[in-house]
Motif scaffolding. Sequence first.
Motif, PDB file in Angstrom:
ATOM      1  N   MET A 198     -11.536   6.567 -39.902  1.00 20.22           N
ATOM      2  CA  MET A 198     -11.176   7.020 -41.295  1.00 20.22           C
ATOM      3  C   MET A 198      -9.693   7.404 -41.369  1.00 20.22           C
ATOM      4  SD  MET A 198     -13.824   9.152 -43.586  1.00 20.22           S
ATOM      5  CE  MET A 198     -13.685  10.487 -42.712  1.00 20.22           C
ATOM      6  N   THR A 215     -14.152  18.222 -42.682  1.00 19.20           N
ATOM      7  CA  THR A 215     -14.664  16.757 -42.722  1.00 19.20           C
ATOM      8  C   THR A 215     -16.206  17.025 -42.371  1.00 19.20           C
ATOM      9  OG1 THR A 215     -12.792  15.678 -42.245  1.00 19.20           O
ATOM     10  CG2 THR A 215     -14.812  14.309 -42.102  1.00 19.20           C
ATOM     11  N   VAL A 231     -18.038  18.924 -45.041  1.00 16.31           N
ATOM     12  CA  VAL A 231     -18.385  18.005 -46.149  1.00 16.31           C
ATOM     13  C   VAL A 231     -19.600  17.322 -45.925  1.00 16.31           C
ATOM     14  CG1 VAL A 231     -17.619  16.566 -47.928  1.00 16.31           C
ATOM     15  CG2 VAL A 231     -16.285  18.196 -47.134  1.00 16.31           C
ATOM     16  N   LEU A 236     -16.524  10.218 -48.289  1.00 13.43           N
ATOM     17  CA  LEU A 236     -15.155  10.719 -47.630  1.00 13.43           C
ATOM     18  C   LEU A 236     -14.079   9.569 -48.043  1.00 13.43           C
ATOM     19  CD1 LEU A 236     -17.070  12.101 -44.251  1.00 13.43           C
ATOM     20  CD2 LEU A 236     -16.023  13.356 -46.097  1.00 13.43           C
ATOM     21  N   ARG A 253     -11.459   9.845 -50.665  1.00 18.04           N
ATOM     22  CA  ARG A 253     -10.169  10.649 -50.199  1.00 18.04           C
ATOM     23  C   ARG A 253      -9.203   9.981 -49.514  1.00 18.04           C
ATOM     24  NH1 ARG A 253      -9.216  15.787 -46.382  1.00 18.04           N
ATOM     25  NH2 ARG A 253      -6.709  15.164 -46.224  1.00 18.04           N
ATOM     26  N   TRP A 254      -9.986   9.216 -48.397  1.00 22.66           N
ATOM     27  CA  TRP A 254      -9.125   8.809 -47.366  1.00 22.66           C
ATOM     28  C   TRP A 254      -8.437   7.264 -47.669  1.00 22.66           C
ATOM     29  CZ3 TRP A 254      -6.822  11.484 -44.030  1.00 22.66           C
ATOM     30  CH2 TRP A 254      -7.176  12.742 -43.818  1.00 22.66           C
TER      31      TRP A 254
END
Lengths: 330, 330
Positions: free
Chosen positions: A54, A99, A102, A120, A123-124
């Motif tokens: 990621m 990270t 979360v 996640l 966002r990435w």
Amino acid sequence: MRIVALAGGIGGARFLRGLKAAVAPGDEITVIGNTGDDIHLYGLKVCPDLDTVMYTLGGGIHEEQGWGRADETWSIKAEMKEYGIGPEWFGLGDRDFATHLVRSQMLTADYSLSQVTEALCVRWKPGVRLLPMSDDRVETHVKITDEAGTRAVHFQEYWVKLHAALDAEAIIPVGADTAKPAPGVLDAIASADVILFPPSNPVVSIGTILAVPGIREAVAAADAPVIGLSPIIGGAPVRGMADKVLAAVGVETTAAAVARHYGRKGAPGDGGRGVGLLDGWLVDTADADAVADVEADGITCRAIPLLMTDVEATAAMARAALELAEQVRR
Amino acid sequence: MRIVALAGGIGGARFLRGLKAAVAPGDEITVIGNTGDDIHLYGLKVCPDLDTVMYTLGGGIHEEQGWGRADETWSIKAEMKEYGIGPEWFGLGDRDFATHLVRSQMLTADYSLSQVTEALCVRWKPGVRLLPMSDDRVETHVKITDEAGTRAVHFQEYWVKLHAALDAEAIIPVGADTAKPAPGVLDAIASADVILFPPSNPVVSIGTILAVPGIREAVAAADAPVIGLSPIIGGAPVRGMADKVLAAVGVETTAAAVARHYGRKGAPGDGGRGVGLLDGWLVDTADADAVADVEADGITCRAIPLLMTDVEATAAMARAALELAEQVRR
């Protein structure tokens, strides 16, 4: 074109970056990530391989290190040392901690690891569909013998703390036997146009993914050509300590032996290895001698430069893998 | 001498630093800390008042700010913003996060908050025995009315996010009615030689501690003199927004009204306030006019400088409180 890649951590993530540069617009990449490296630290769920993929594809990786975050700070690690709480040998930076916070909060709220990973990735924006191999807990343990006797330690303890300095006597993917492939994994494999094994660790990365019941069988049964890239060049791992864990499963540290370990697609398994998987195999030009050996096993083989020195060199490897897929397509 | 002090956050912690400087070698200070400010954030248990006391007395506090850690970094907060996960209005630095991680991990392993606090204090060595008021969850909520209607919000939301800009219509210590005093709290009160109410918030700090069934009654029944210091100087809170929460319980923002709110020790409670508590009360020299009023209520009162400008000024306040205790001792 739908491309499926099985991936571990650093090597897999770097290959995927080259693959993204190599594919045509509109091609879709699904990554099935190893979660056997996962570890619980400070009450949080840490997924090193998923995060490395990621962060690498999303532009947040620490480039030189290959893992963890760029522009990282280390306040929590310093505090944990003051509190006397370990493990000191595992490096979690402050940004990285966010990270895990979360992720852990979502898991506690009963979201699955697949759902968390998808969240996640909002966002990435890694530019691939990233799926954990399973939503169930699987943890790779390594059997070792030292002055304290014979015991099994978490893979991270073996790899990061002990630097694989002791022989690995066995690799045990704890929980894999009852784990189920994560939603989407088997469908992605079945509907793939190409399946790739990046030059990740064949035992503790790709091997752990294949240990989840149903995944090996799905790959073997897929219509898509299955192409692997050797993580061994000139009889040594390109990075990491793959020789240690290859020895644990009785495989020599050579490009040809790893191909034989994966096996020719559809070939009956032996030695508990399961049905064979490969249609094609790429070795480094340093291992050109191995091409004939691999082809004698029924796996189409080419020798090309396999050092991922930069994105362009890695993209060339990915293009060679996709070309080989077309050559072996039935 | 055994001294027991009830304490909230910043004001309480600063007073305790002066108290430590004022006492004789061998004197023992037990602090009963408010936990009504506690909040769960990112899946972690955050205890702002306990931490403020621990950091202040342990040498780790951010001096100017009064809360949080010195030499703090803010990587996690920046990451949470990138992930779109709030609340943005609550400031948790990376070093502070380490404390909440350790605490939460221990709570998950079924240690009590008392045990966790003791463990954290092994590092911080605050020089006092720090006890949470209760190991049970108590959360102060505040009733407000805005364009969205009438509702109760967490105290931290009222205080930190809304800056107490709306009227507090009621203060509700959720869970206090069924909470039990933490181990050691009632014993410390019963065996104390002096009991002090620092100039903490009388409603949401000291008031919440007293709302745990058994604590108010133990203070009222204690042999030790009970001495309070006014958090109100010249009709305004020294810091914070105590006037807002005093209004919610129908108490004027004056030094005399707060003394009356606590009540003369042993006096029957009225208006749901419970039995009275104070033997002595210190007001600022600016409020010398209030001395007669307070004494008319049966509480011995002195006017001294009450601004905690530095440790020496604060120690002088503590010495005055201890002297007043001797004067009123029965």
